[in-house]
Scaffold this active site. Structure first.
Site, PDB file in Angstrom:
ATOM      1  N   ARG B 103      51.864 -18.269 -31.820  1.00  7.88           N
ATOM      2  CA  ARG B 103      51.000 -18.418 -30.648  1.00  7.88           C
ATOM      3  C   ARG B 103      50.852 -17.106 -29.873  1.00  7.88           C
ATOM      4  NH1 ARG B 103      46.874 -19.233 -29.601  1.00  7.88           N
ATOM      5  NH2 ARG B 103      47.090 -20.899 -31.126  1.00  7.88           N
ATOM      6  N   LYS B 142      38.616  -3.011 -13.940  1.00  8.97           N
ATOM      7  CA  LYS B 142      38.615  -4.469 -13.748  1.00  8.97           C
ATOM      8  C   LYS B 142      39.187  -5.143 -14.992  1.00  8.97           C
ATOM      9  CE  LYS B 142      34.818  -4.389 -10.447  1.00  8.97           C
ATOM     10  NZ  LYS B 142      33.435  -4.814 -10.105  1.00  8.97           N
ATOM     11  N   LYS B 174      34.707   6.032  -3.869  1.00 13.15           N
ATOM     12  CA  LYS B 174      33.836   4.858  -3.775  1.00 13.15           C
ATOM     13  C   LYS B 174      33.284   4.703  -2.363  1.00 13.15           C
ATOM     14  CE  LYS B 174      34.689   1.691  -6.699  1.00 13.15           C
ATOM     15  NZ  LYS B 174      35.217   0.514  -7.424  1.00 13.15           N
ATOM     16  N   GLU B 204      30.630   7.742  -6.156  1.00  7.55           N
ATOM     17  CA  GLU B 204      29.717   6.603  -6.251  1.00  7.55           C
ATOM     18  C   GLU B 204      28.612   6.767  -5.216  1.00  7.55           C
ATOM     19  OE1 GLU B 204      31.670   2.654  -6.228  1.00  7.55           O
ATOM     20  OE2 GLU B 204      30.302   2.127  -4.603  1.00  7.55           O
ATOM     21  N   ASP B 225      25.500   3.036  -8.239  1.00  7.62           N
ATOM     22  CA  ASP B 225      26.000   1.679  -8.058  1.00  7.62           C
ATOM     23  C   ASP B 225      24.884   0.693  -7.766  1.00  7.62           C
ATOM     24  OD1 ASP B 225      28.073  -0.204  -7.946  1.00  7.62           O
ATOM     25  OD2 ASP B 225      28.037  -0.141  -5.745  1.00  7.62           O
TER      26      ASP B 225
END
Lengths: 294, 294, 294, 294, 294, 294
Positions: B103, B142, B174, B204, B225
């Site tokens: 598994r 992510k 960012k 960004e 973005d």
């Protein structure tokens, strides 16, 4: 709505590893370069899509492990249903801390809310099958390596139930076990002879014939593997309450109601944990202010 | 086809934790009860659906950590495209060992093949945009907590490229950083002053105006973005090769070709790692034989 | 002066291991035998020689991990220049706690202040080369096993810059890579084809000829290995700004200014981290008083 | 010449952490990009300067942990004296493996050979003091955090002796303990009352007066802290064999012989472990050949 | 006779920690000083008293972790009954390795054989109660911290059964739970509503009245806490097969047969794991020979 | 009465592992199902039998690690003698937290109080031998794997002394060492030549003849192994204070006084740590109240 069922001593090591993965040994070089240490900010975690919240506990743990002085308020707790735009939590404190913990926190929240949401949808599909339908949704061991504890918790938050946690805590005799043991009855007898009173024994069957063998040998829990809805209904009829029946294999949102109406006790779905898409969540900075050094 | 880029010293601890998660401290109570220690078996790992194989390295590591004496042959290596029914690997040895590791091995293989397959499909979508299109697919941060190393490797196996590994190894300024720093130029200057020569700096931007500010301040890599295809085309035209451009935000299989045709250098997609459904893989026992004790 | 760039989640495990190394499993048997639990004391950490402070963060972490109730005041923060006799920090609380944590704390502080001081001296040597000299000092991967994160931080505190952290975060093609790959151009092309946009690529050259090959192949960062000052000057002239140049090999305090005047962008020195002598620091007890049990 | 006194179970975790530090979670991106997996090579570790070899055990462990199939031959074992140019070990196998493990291996070897060499030089300085001089060199707890086990071993390899390993295994009553306890006699009595028969007790004294107090109270080991050579000679005369005497504080190569001639039993030096410069060692590739896949 | 039910991946970390505890970071200083590295020896592990062997797996793992080249032969496997003087295993190889691993190996073997022996004696006491007595012996969670996996295995080796492993794998409602929940019925209903199908539910009762309440509420497993033999017999009669009954509290060798004759299904005993005296085992060197270096 | 000699940094990891063992990755499923999160309770830890308390530090650490907000008051500290019924500590706070930590806390407390009690009884037996008897009781390395630090502390709490902690911190030459080394004198000389001044050397002898050899070779500590009381008395007479003598082998409560009267300095007993039965301790809930959410 279940709360804090997992003590920090279980959750923290998982979050710590994720932070170590994302910080490496040099830390957040962007924030160190761009954000002075004395800037404070206020931010909100928001859902951009509707769904059931899961993983808020590890997400907030990420912020707390980076900076215990952050002030955190929960708007929508684990298990809550949110609409797009809803505020899940607000955080206030060092801008550096908020920026450094953000991605790890959102990775937990997005993934586990995805699991909780998929579960909630499957639970709802079953509920829609009729008022007398008591079928429960359960997860499997087809989980993401390293995240089983949190994914199972997310399944509970979505209204589902948990299967055995792992190989150690219950017996599930599968097709390969049966083949090696020499049949349903032999496998079941071996398990009954060895298991203590606190260990459940479930056996997987592919056919009605195997089901009848299992019941005759005293099976109390039977997994119906990849049966058609008609076979499942027949299985329920023949079992007549002598065992708990779990339907497994290729369950989908579209087929869940029909399966549930056969009267099986549980529907298990690996997809809840291995294929649920992430729920879209984000951290929005609301204000930031440079003030006295933190 | 990339091979063994991740040394065992990186992969083993991740697999070990997954095995500990699935074995607990009591081991596989089903197999212990039902399968005698002296039974040997031969089994095959097979794909049930078409896709790109990823995660064979951790999957086989799971078997090896449980039982170094298992004989393993690889049919389709990491990075190979398989059709449903193809044999990925065959294993021979103690039936107990095969059943106990199954598994965990499949959980790695299914998840990471899912990532590799999603990447391969996005790469193919871009390739179909035209022979002159050079746009590369890249992942993001992510990722699933704890699995970033393996998921990034799966993206490579699917034909994609890797973004920065974590907060420590490159600078990505960012929107929130820009807000705190007081604008695109101030943020970029701060980063350039602090970063050494071995650290890339990306910034960004949300608008063409911000892009022009960034280019004027010497930006070498810019993330566009959530721009429309038209804005991206404009960005490419205005940049004129002065910087590498990365398109980000809401990329889908359907929109990838159009984005690529704008001439951006990279398309990044979080969904490759956070929402790719698992590839269906299974372990089939072919024979089992009770012979002399192992 | 950089502060707290390394979150506790990075620093604590390193300090914890050092404490475990020095406490074993039986703790401080001297202090247990000689110092009653109810004695409190006040102590000062002082520099006995002049230098730049580095490692105060792990040093104070050692005291905090042993006893969170200790009161600590910082006199000279990380990055400050101290003269012999200056007080770096004062601590007040349980005498047992102070004595038990002392050596680990001083070992971090002495070693890392040694690194920061050596860096500051090299930076000063370059600065003395002339007002137009912009050459930066950087460390290498020739660090003490287990302490790279802290030693790199100490280099920053001394006014230097950081090279890549490790094998994973940037590409540095060295002589052996070039030999195996079949030359400067082949190695560089292979790296460019494989690297994503967030990974820097540097290539080491031994000769002017290799430098020209590298530049022609698009090298953006070049390491000049063990070149004479004359060769370096020639390299700078020929490069003409097309690439960042790093001088490496046998750099010493005496030769740094001459190297810097050639116009290279970076001077890297392994000795900063592998051979810097420890700065002499000590913990002096100022008062001790037996009072009510802690 | 001591060999393999440290079992692998002690050495491997230290080397493993160093490899994890240098490989991160993405591995050696340069080698992955530039060196095909099927290239084999032969390389030699060579000393570039003269010194005593220390740390060959962890260095070779680094290669073995990366690739157990590497063939390794030792030319100069731990404890051997080498001249510049001497081959310490040769390695043969995958070029990727050699390149990936190189830096970690050399960092251990250079640092610990530095410690062994500094020790050997101090031992030689004492030996030169005269044929009747029996003074032994010993290290202290002023070691590099995380490396104490290996640094102490390097001191043995250089001909020195080891002091107590840590706070847990022997009692050393220092000035601050004496101050808190209320004097030499009180401190010593407290220690004697508490310590079992397997724990040594040493006490530090600053003056002849304290020495006499300690001897009168039954001290068996006394550390003479920062005494002049004249005071030490007086201490030896007054002790008259009743206790082992250790000279500590500001010991240097130049002063060691004079201290040894006073007749003290041990000279301890923190600089052996905290300030020894690294010995220059390098890995040279001798041949590389692309052959059949490994 | 059960064999290798616990994979090495479970056993090794426990043994590794024990070795680290006994070797510290400096290793076996006695053996290093006294035994040359080239001496080989042959030794036998012998029982000095009669009992059931348990813990041979971790004991031999200790030798293997110290030196994989040791040759080991098992005379009496885990689960075997031995008389005083019987040889359990023989080992041959480096004398240093044998001496270094000896104490840790014997500590495991002595302790776990103690547990297995105590279990075997209690099983025998029950067996002596009569041929129709089917009562099984089971352990509890009153185990030695850190050794639960091994102690439970030792109970199996002695002929007993295992209770739940820990708080996570089964529900056991105890007196304090009942008090907080507001009674037997309320507690049981809450558990039934929450538990999935793979989790057993047991409830503890102090009185016949509570037993009847539990049975009426559908209890399937009931723990009879500290009841007299007469009460237990009454409980068995009233239950009439509707639930599994476990007798707990103050079980001793002398009382076990009488309890078993009441017809309870299980007798649980914490003393098996928390108070079993160690079985006396020793390592005897048979020959030692100095030959060519190892 | 010794207090807090073991810092939390030593005790917490041991307790943490025990909690992880008892909580698995799913936590306390009984308490989660049956006890609402908002119930508070007050509970007392009580002794059910008389004995010396040991292990209260790890026991309370278990509660603290599960829930730092619990209010804890100590009634009888570590080292105190209690009668059956005495309250050792009281705890107040979340009922869930109390129930979840209970078993791990009691397992530590019962086991270590067992060790402390066995020690106190042996110390008392020696004390009863006469006012001039100065013999001390000491433990050995025959401890429970993983618990040596805590068991040694429990021996101190019972009035005993500690032997060497492990193989690394002192030299104990045993029969097998002597056999390999070629005799008592050869073994002792080898040890003296290698050991630094901070390492004690003890040698085990079986006969008076070996004792005399050891004394002649300068032995300072001698272990008399399995000698009769008459032999021990003879050994004491012949040694005449030249060495510390430790009696070992088959010491029991009944024989301790006679052994002590021979004048040996130490009596060592492995049974104190490997065979002491657990002291019976329990957690009693006193009140529970459902109030506002915690």
């Amino acid at each position: 709505m279940p709360m804090r069922d997992l003590p920090d001593i279980i959750v923290e090591p998982i979050v710590r590893r994720a932070l170590e993965e994302d910080l490496g040994l040099a830390g957040d070089v962007t924030t160190n370069a761009v954000v002075p240490p004395n800037v404070k900010a206020r931010a909100a975690i928001r859902a951009r899509k509707a769904g059931t919240i899961g993983g808020l506990q590890p997400a907030l743990t990420a912020f707390r492990l980076i900076d215990p002085s952050l002030k955190i308020e929960t708007g929508k707790p684990d298990g809550a249903w949110v609409s797009g735009g809803d505020t899940i939590a607000t955080l206030e404190g060092s801008a550096r801390s908020l920026l450094t913990a953000e991605r790890v926190a959102l990775n937990f929240l997005g993934h586990l809310s995805g699991v909780a949401t998929a579960t909630a949808r499957l639970v709802e599909a079953v509920r829609s099958a009729g008022v007398n339908v008591k079928t429960r949704i359960t997860c499997t061991r087809k989980t993401t390596p390293g995240l089983r504890a949190l994914e199972r918790q997310a399944v509970l938050l979505g209204g589902g139930f948990n299967h055995r946690f792992n190989l150690a805590d219950a017996i599930l005799i599968k097709d390969n076990h049966i083949a090696v043991a020499g049949g349903v009855v032999a496998a079941l007898k071996a398990a009954q002879a060895r298991a203590g009173h606190m260990v459940q024994i479930e056996i997987e069957v592919d056919t009605i014939e195997q089901l009848l063998q299992a019941l005759a040998a005293g099976a109390k829990i039977v997994l119906l593997d990849n049966m058609s809805v008609e076979e499942m209904a027949e299985a329920v009829r023949l079992t007549a309450g002598r065992a708990v029946l779990e339907a497994s294999g290729g369950v989908a949102l579209e087929t869940a109601a029909a399966i549930a109406r056969t009267g099986v006790d549980y529907i298990s779905s690996g997809a809840l944990t291995h294929s649920a898409p992430s729920l879209d969540v984000a951290l929005d900075f609301e204000t930031s202010l440079r003030d006295k050094p933190i």
